[in-house]
Design a protein around this motif. Sequence first.
Motif, PDB file in Angstrom:
ATOM      1  N   LEU A 130       0.798  -1.225   0.000  1.00 11.56           N
ATOM      2  CA  LEU A 130       0.000   0.000   0.000  1.00 11.56           C
ATOM      3  C   LEU A 130       0.831   1.275   0.000  1.00 11.56           C
ATOM      4  O   LEU A 130       0.548   2.211  -0.747  1.00 11.56           O
ATOM      5  CB  LEU A 130      -0.937   0.009   1.215  1.00 11.56           C
ATOM      6  N   PHE A 131       1.848   1.317   0.856  1.00 16.82           N
ATOM      7  CA  PHE A 131       2.606   2.561   0.997  1.00 16.82           C
ATOM      8  C   PHE A 131       3.198   3.064  -0.318  1.00 16.82           C
ATOM      9  O   PHE A 131       3.217   4.277  -0.561  1.00 16.82           O
ATOM     10  CB  PHE A 131       3.712   2.401   2.038  1.00 16.82           C
ATOM     11  N   PRO A 132       3.695   2.182  -1.205  1.00 22.64           N
ATOM     12  CA  PRO A 132       4.282   2.696  -2.456  1.00 22.64           C
ATOM     13  C   PRO A 132       3.296   3.442  -3.348  1.00 22.64           C
ATOM     14  O   PRO A 132       3.710   4.197  -4.237  1.00 22.64           O
ATOM     15  CB  PRO A 132       4.801   1.429  -3.147  1.00 22.64           C
ATOM     16  N   HIS A 133       1.986   3.263  -3.112  1.00 22.11           N
ATOM     17  CA  HIS A 133       0.978   3.890  -3.967  1.00 22.11           C
ATOM     18  C   HIS A 133       0.225   5.012  -3.250  1.00 22.11           C
ATOM     19  O   HIS A 133      -0.751   5.537  -3.780  1.00 22.11           O
ATOM     20  CB  HIS A 133      -0.011   2.828  -4.441  1.00 22.11           C
ATOM     21  N   ALA A 134       0.691   5.389  -2.060  1.00 27.83           N
ATOM     22  CA  ALA A 134       0.000   6.399  -1.261  1.00 27.83           C
ATOM     23  C   ALA A 134       0.607   7.783  -1.462  1.00 27.83           C
ATOM     24  O   ALA A 134       1.820   7.928  -1.609  1.00 27.83           O
ATOM     25  CB  ALA A 134       0.064   6.027   0.212  1.00 27.83           C
ATOM     26  N   ARG A 135      -0.240   8.791  -1.435  1.00 23.98           N
ATOM     27  CA  ARG A 135       0.260  10.165  -1.377  1.00 23.98           C
ATOM     28  C   ARG A 135       0.686  10.479   0.052  1.00 23.98           C
ATOM     29  O   ARG A 135       1.712  11.115   0.272  1.00 23.98           O
ATOM     30  CB  ARG A 135      -0.807  11.154  -1.831  1.00 23.98           C
ATOM     31  N   VAL A 136      -0.133  10.055   1.021  1.00 28.09           N
ATOM     32  CA  VAL A 136       0.149  10.355   2.419  1.00 28.09           C
ATOM     33  C   VAL A 136      -0.079   9.106   3.250  1.00 28.09           C
ATOM     34  O   VAL A 136      -1.064   8.383   3.041  1.00 28.09           O
ATOM     35  CB  VAL A 136      -0.762  11.486   2.951  1.00 28.09           C
ATOM     36  N   VAL A 137       0.825   8.867   4.186  1.00 31.81           N
ATOM     37  CA  VAL A 137       0.694   7.779   5.158  1.00 31.81           C
ATOM     38  C   VAL A 137       0.725   8.409   6.546  1.00 31.81           C
ATOM     39  O   VAL A 137       1.577   9.271   6.822  1.00 31.81           O
ATOM     40  CB  VAL A 137       1.831   6.752   4.988  1.00 31.81           C
ATOM     41  N   THR A 138      -0.190   7.975   7.443  1.00 32.32           N
ATOM     42  CA  THR A 138      -0.349   8.677   8.717  1.00 32.32           C
ATOM     43  C   THR A 138      -0.288   7.742   9.930  1.00 32.32           C
ATOM     44  O   THR A 138      -1.260   7.645  10.693  1.00 32.32           O
ATOM     45  CB  THR A 138      -1.686   9.447   8.748  1.00 32.32           C
ATOM     46  N   PRO A 139       0.809   7.039  10.165  1.00 32.58           N
ATOM     47  CA  PRO A 139       0.871   6.188  11.360  1.00 32.58           C
ATOM     48  C   PRO A 139       0.984   7.010  12.636  1.00 32.58           C
ATOM     49  O   PRO A 139       1.554   8.109  12.629  1.00 32.58           O
ATOM     50  CB  PRO A 139       2.150   5.378  11.122  1.00 32.58           C
ATOM     51  N   ASN A 140       0.451   6.476  13.742  1.00 27.67           N
ATOM     52  CA  ASN A 140       0.768   7.077  15.032  1.00 27.67           C
ATOM     53  C   ASN A 140       2.090   6.490  15.530  1.00 27.67           C
ATOM     54  O   ASN A 140       2.718   5.665  14.850  1.00 27.67           O
ATOM     55  CB  ASN A 140      -0.383   6.896  16.029  1.00 27.67           C
ATOM     56  N   LEU A 141       2.509   6.908  16.694  1.00 25.08           N
ATOM     57  CA  LEU A 141       3.815   6.465  17.190  1.00 25.08           C
ATOM     58  C   LEU A 141       3.881   4.955  17.348  1.00 25.08           C
ATOM     59  O   LEU A 141       4.880   4.319  16.986  1.00 25.08           O
ATOM     60  CB  LEU A 141       4.128   7.153  18.515  1.00 25.08           C
ATOM     61  N   TRP A 142       2.823   4.353  17.907  1.00 17.97           N
ATOM     62  CA  TRP A 142       2.816   2.906  18.093  1.00 17.97           C
ATOM     63  C   TRP A 142       2.884   2.179  16.755  1.00 17.97           C
ATOM     64  O   TRP A 142       3.596   1.180  16.606  1.00 17.97           O
ATOM     65  CB  TRP A 142       1.562   2.473  18.854  1.00 17.97           C
ATOM     66  N   GLU A 143       2.126   2.661  15.767  1.00 20.01           N
ATOM     67  CA  GLU A 143       2.135   2.012  14.461  1.00 20.01           C
ATOM     68  C   GLU A 143       3.484   2.164  13.774  1.00 20.01           C
ATOM     69  O   GLU A 143       3.960   1.223  13.119  1.00 20.01           O
ATOM     70  CB  GLU A 143       1.001   2.584  13.622  1.00 20.01           C
ATOM     71  N   ALA A 144       4.109   3.313  13.927  1.00 22.82           N
ATOM     72  CA  ALA A 144       5.448   3.496  13.368  1.00 22.82           C
ATOM     73  C   ALA A 144       6.436   2.531  14.017  1.00 22.82           C
ATOM     74  O   ALA A 144       7.314   1.971  13.339  1.00 22.82           O
ATOM     75  CB  ALA A 144       5.907   4.940  13.562  1.00 22.82           C
ATOM     76  N   GLN A 145       6.294   2.313  15.315  1.00 24.93           N
ATOM     77  CA  GLN A 145       7.177   1.359  15.999  1.00 24.93           C
ATOM     78  C   GLN A 145       6.998  -0.052  15.442  1.00 24.93           C
ATOM     79  O   GLN A 145       7.975  -0.776  15.210  1.00 24.93           O
ATOM     80  CB  GLN A 145       6.877   1.364  17.505  1.00 24.93           C
ATOM     81  N   VAL A 146       5.744  -0.457  15.216  1.00 29.16           N
ATOM     82  CA  VAL A 146       5.464  -1.784  14.670  1.00 29.16           C
ATOM     83  C   VAL A 146       6.032  -1.909  13.254  1.00 29.16           C
ATOM     84  O   VAL A 146       6.684  -2.903  12.914  1.00 29.16           O
ATOM     85  CB  VAL A 146       3.944  -2.044  14.672  1.00 29.16           C
ATOM     86  N   LEU A 147       5.803  -0.912  12.435  1.00 30.08           N
ATOM     87  CA  LEU A 147       6.241  -0.972  11.042  1.00 30.08           C
ATOM     88  C   LEU A 147       7.762  -1.038  10.925  1.00 30.08           C
ATOM     89  O   LEU A 147       8.293  -1.691  10.025  1.00 30.08           O
ATOM     90  CB  LEU A 147       5.711   0.242  10.286  1.00 30.08           C
ATOM     91  N   LEU A 148       8.455  -0.355  11.819  1.00 31.85           N
ATOM     92  CA  LEU A 148       9.914  -0.277  11.748  1.00 31.85           C
ATOM     93  C   LEU A 148      10.613  -1.212  12.726  1.00 31.85           C
ATOM     94  O   LEU A 148      11.839  -1.324  12.695  1.00 31.85           O
ATOM     95  CB  LEU A 148      10.364   1.165  12.016  1.00 31.85           C
ATOM     96  N   ASP A 149       9.831  -1.854  13.593  1.00 26.00           N
ATOM     97  CA  ASP A 149      10.385  -2.758  14.596  1.00 26.00           C
ATOM     98  C   ASP A 149      11.454  -2.064  15.449  1.00 26.00           C
ATOM     99  O   ASP A 149      12.558  -2.563  15.628  1.00 26.00           O
ATOM    100  CB  ASP A 149      10.977  -4.009  13.944  1.00 26.00           C
ATOM    101  N   ARG A 150      11.080  -0.874  15.944  1.00 28.05           N
ATOM    102  CA  ARG A 150      11.986  -0.126  16.814  1.00 28.05           C
ATOM    103  C   ARG A 150      11.185   0.732  17.775  1.00 28.05           C
ATOM    104  O   ARG A 150      10.044   1.098  17.488  1.00 28.05           O
ATOM    105  CB  ARG A 150      12.922   0.773  15.998  1.00 28.05           C
ATOM    106  N   GLU A 151      11.758   1.038  18.916  1.00 34.69           N
ATOM    107  CA  GLU A 151      11.107   1.945  19.859  1.00 34.69           C
ATOM    108  C   GLU A 151      11.283   3.389  19.411  1.00 34.69           C
ATOM    109  O   GLU A 151      12.324   3.747  18.830  1.00 34.69           O
ATOM    110  CB  GLU A 151      11.713   1.783  21.258  1.00 34.69           C
ATOM    111  N   ILE A 152      10.275   4.203  19.687  1.00 40.10           N
ATOM    112  CA  ILE A 152      10.359   5.633  19.421  1.00 40.10           C
ATOM    113  C   ILE A 152      10.075   6.350  20.735  1.00 40.10           C
ATOM    114  O   ILE A 152       8.940   6.372  21.209  1.00 40.10           O
ATOM    115  CB  ILE A 152       9.356   6.076  18.350  1.00 40.10           C
ATOM    116  N   THR A 153      11.105   6.916  21.316  1.00 40.51           N
ATOM    117  CA  THR A 153      10.965   7.521  22.642  1.00 40.51           C
ATOM    118  C   THR A 153      11.363   8.989  22.673  1.00 40.51           C
ATOM    119  O   THR A 153      11.249   9.629  23.714  1.00 40.51           O
ATOM    120  CB  THR A 153      11.828   6.756  23.670  1.00 40.51           C
ATOM    121  N   THR A 154      11.810   9.520  21.548  1.00 38.12           N
ATOM    122  CA  THR A 154      12.247  10.917  21.502  1.00 38.12           C
ATOM    123  C   THR A 154      11.719  11.583  20.240  1.00 38.12           C
ATOM    124  O   THR A 154      11.306  10.915  19.282  1.00 38.12           O
ATOM    125  CB  THR A 154      13.785  11.033  21.491  1.00 38.12           C
ATOM    126  N   ARG A 155      11.752  12.912  20.219  1.00 41.43           N
ATOM    127  CA  ARG A 155      11.368  13.639  19.013  1.00 41.43           C
ATOM    128  C   ARG A 155      12.312  13.284  17.865  1.00 41.43           C
ATOM    129  O   ARG A 155      11.890  13.130  16.719  1.00 41.43           O
ATOM    130  CB  ARG A 155      11.434  15.148  19.281  1.00 41.43           C
TER     131      ARG A 155
END
Length: 276
Positions: A130-155
Amino acid sequence: MSTPAVAMTIAGSDSGGGAGIQADLRTFAALGVFGTSAVTALTAQNTTEVRAVHPVPAEMVVAQIDAVLDDLDVRAVKTGMLAGTEIVDAVAALAAAGRLPNLVVDPVMVASSGARLLDPAAERRYLEGLFPHARVVTPNLWEAQVLLDREITTRAGQREAATALLASGPEVVVVKGGHPVGGERGDLGEAVDVVATAGGTIELRRPRIPTVNNHGSGCSFASAIAAHLALGHDVMEAIEHAKDFVHRAVAGGARWALGAGHGPLDHLGWEREEQA
């Protein structure tokens, strides 16, 4: 009145009315766009819990989308909860065929409790299909962590995540900051979204509103972007307008007492009308 622009939401139904298809259609209406829909799942939920989820067969999801696209001039499409690998794949195939214009993908894969809603295979399909065909993708922090398999704890981590997700192919990635993270400036008093484009990252900041009535804010943000794209705005204008829309809607419903949990937003500006 001239004929309104048309947008479509492909998402799940929220029986409590705060998120999903219901929030998307209210957002479209509030912004002057005619809303169409393809329901991907039925949910039994209220402001405090999701009790059951019943996915719609993928062929029925495609049938709904085809019926709308064959008859109406859809200018933008927003996806929300896709409920499983088969539906993600079916929607991705339509996107790859160029049938979903101005596609905004809200990768609904993590509940507000932090629980994952999709299996890992479906999560990977978002990135690859899906992402390759999207104009905009809008994950929240938790979803970004899942997609990238990493913690996000800072700006800084939020900025890095937005840039990393941009490499999967969308034109723009917005990593939403509804939940506070630390960082060089902090954001306890602000809701900060990080927007990544080919030109770099920027931050969209608005004052954080003290309320538990935020159910559907992510759905509404993505559908507001789609609505503004349907109206002909460029992508950064659409994102800025969507941020303002959600801020107003959260502020409007901040003191409502609808249900015992996380209540809905004031999409239609009822509070502003009361005060006028």
